[in-house]
Enzyme design. Structure first.
Site, PDB file in Angstrom:
ATOM      1  N   HIS A  39       0.870  -1.273  -0.046  1.00 56.77           N
ATOM      2  CA  HIS A  39      -0.059   0.166   0.022  1.00 56.77           C
ATOM      3  C   HIS A  39       0.757   1.187   0.198  1.00 56.77           C
ATOM      4  O   HIS A  39       2.122   1.195   0.531  1.00 56.77           O
ATOM      5  CB  HIS A  39      -1.066   0.049   1.176  1.00 56.77           C
ATOM      6  CG  HIS A  39      -1.921  -0.791   1.233  1.00 56.77           C
ATOM      7  ND1 HIS A  39      -2.950  -1.158   1.965  1.00 56.77           N
ATOM      8  CD2 HIS A  39      -2.129  -1.942   0.258  1.00 56.77           C
ATOM      9  CE1 HIS A  39      -3.942  -2.182   1.556  1.00 56.77           C
ATOM     10  NE2 HIS A  39      -3.229  -2.847   0.535  1.00 56.77           N
TER      11      HIS A  39
ATOM     12  N   GLU B  45       0.654   3.865   1.753  1.00 58.45           N
ATOM     13  CA  GLU B  45       1.148   4.398   3.192  1.00 58.45           C
ATOM     14  C   GLU B  45       2.153   3.656   3.617  1.00 58.45           C
ATOM     15  O   GLU B  45       3.012   4.103   4.137  1.00 58.45           O
ATOM     16  CB  GLU B  45      -0.163   4.233   4.016  1.00 58.45           C
ATOM     17  CG  GLU B  45      -1.511   5.029   3.717  1.00 58.45           C
ATOM     18  CD  GLU B  45      -2.419   4.160   2.817  1.00 58.45           C
ATOM     19  OE1 GLU B  45      -3.752   4.280   2.863  1.00 58.45           O
ATOM     20  OE2 GLU B  45      -1.939   3.268   1.923  1.00 58.45           O
TER      21      GLU B  45
ATOM     22  N   CYS C 266      -6.777   1.377   4.752  1.00 53.91           N
ATOM     23  CA  CYS C 266      -7.305   0.295   5.304  1.00 53.91           C
ATOM     24  C   CYS C 266      -7.113  -0.031   6.636  1.00 53.91           C
ATOM     25  O   CYS C 266      -6.404   0.816   7.324  1.00 53.91           O
ATOM     26  CB  CYS C 266      -6.892  -0.803   4.309  1.00 53.91           C
ATOM     27  SG  CYS C 266      -5.074  -1.406   4.626  1.00 53.91           S
TER      28      CYS C 266
ATOM     29  N   CYS D 116      -3.123  -0.367   7.304  1.00 59.42           N
ATOM     30  CA  CYS D 116      -2.340   0.841   7.278  1.00 59.42           C
ATOM     31  C   CYS D 116      -2.948   1.651   8.419  1.00 59.42           C
ATOM     32  O   CYS D 116      -1.866   2.602   9.162  1.00 59.42           O
ATOM     33  CB  CYS D 116      -2.715   1.749   6.050  1.00 59.42           C
ATOM     34  SG  CYS D 116      -2.035   0.789   4.501  1.00 59.42           S
TER      35      CYS D 116
END
Length: 155
Positions: free
Chosen positions: A86, A88, A111, A114
């Protein structure tokens, strides 16, 4: 007209998202310190050195020979089938000091995984353009009294 810091940082996240190597979704993230300085950026995609999931080959049977099994799944489903790291997570990997993070600007709200990672930093705000379909992450973040803000911007 001069954009606000939030608008500028989200536009930078939107631009960063264009570097994605994921076929499923393009996400960009920008981490700022309390003074508004960029600490790190990240976009979602497969691990370094792996073939890009979104690499188009017109001679391939599917057109995308390296697409992972989650590439065509609806948003929020088959998360284990997606090989992307991801945005992040990639930004935090690039950040020299996660305890300097004040605001996470991201094109899609984080999500649950994260959010949990960001909770272990000094991040006080998450500002995003598009809401991710799962509300549990928002609820976990909001339970800490930290800011969760949606702001619509365009490049």
């Amino acid at each position: 007209m001069r954009p606000s810091r939030d608008e500028w940082a989200l536009k930078l996240a939107l631009l960063t998202a264009q570097r994605t190597t994921c076929r499923r979704r393009a996400v960009g993230c920008v981490l700022l310190n309390a003074r508004g300085h960029v600490l790190a950026t990240g976009y979602n995609g497969v691990a370094a050195g792996l073939p890009h999931c979104n690499h188009h080959d017109p001679y391939s049977e599917t057109g995308f020979p390296h697409a992972c099994s989650g590439a065509n799944s609806p948003s929020g489903t088959n998360l284990d089938g997606c090989q992307a790291i991801h945005a992040e997570q990639n930004a935090m990997l690039q950040c020299k000091d996660v305890y300097s993070i004040h605001t996470c600007y991201v094109t899609t709200s984080p999500c649950m995984t994260c959010v949990k990672l960001l909770l272990n930093t000094s991040c006080e705000r998450i500002v995003f353009v598009e809401e991710y379909p799962h509300s549990a992450a928002r609820e976990l973040w909001a339970g800490t009294g930290r800011a969760w803000e949606q702001l619509l911007v365009e490049i």
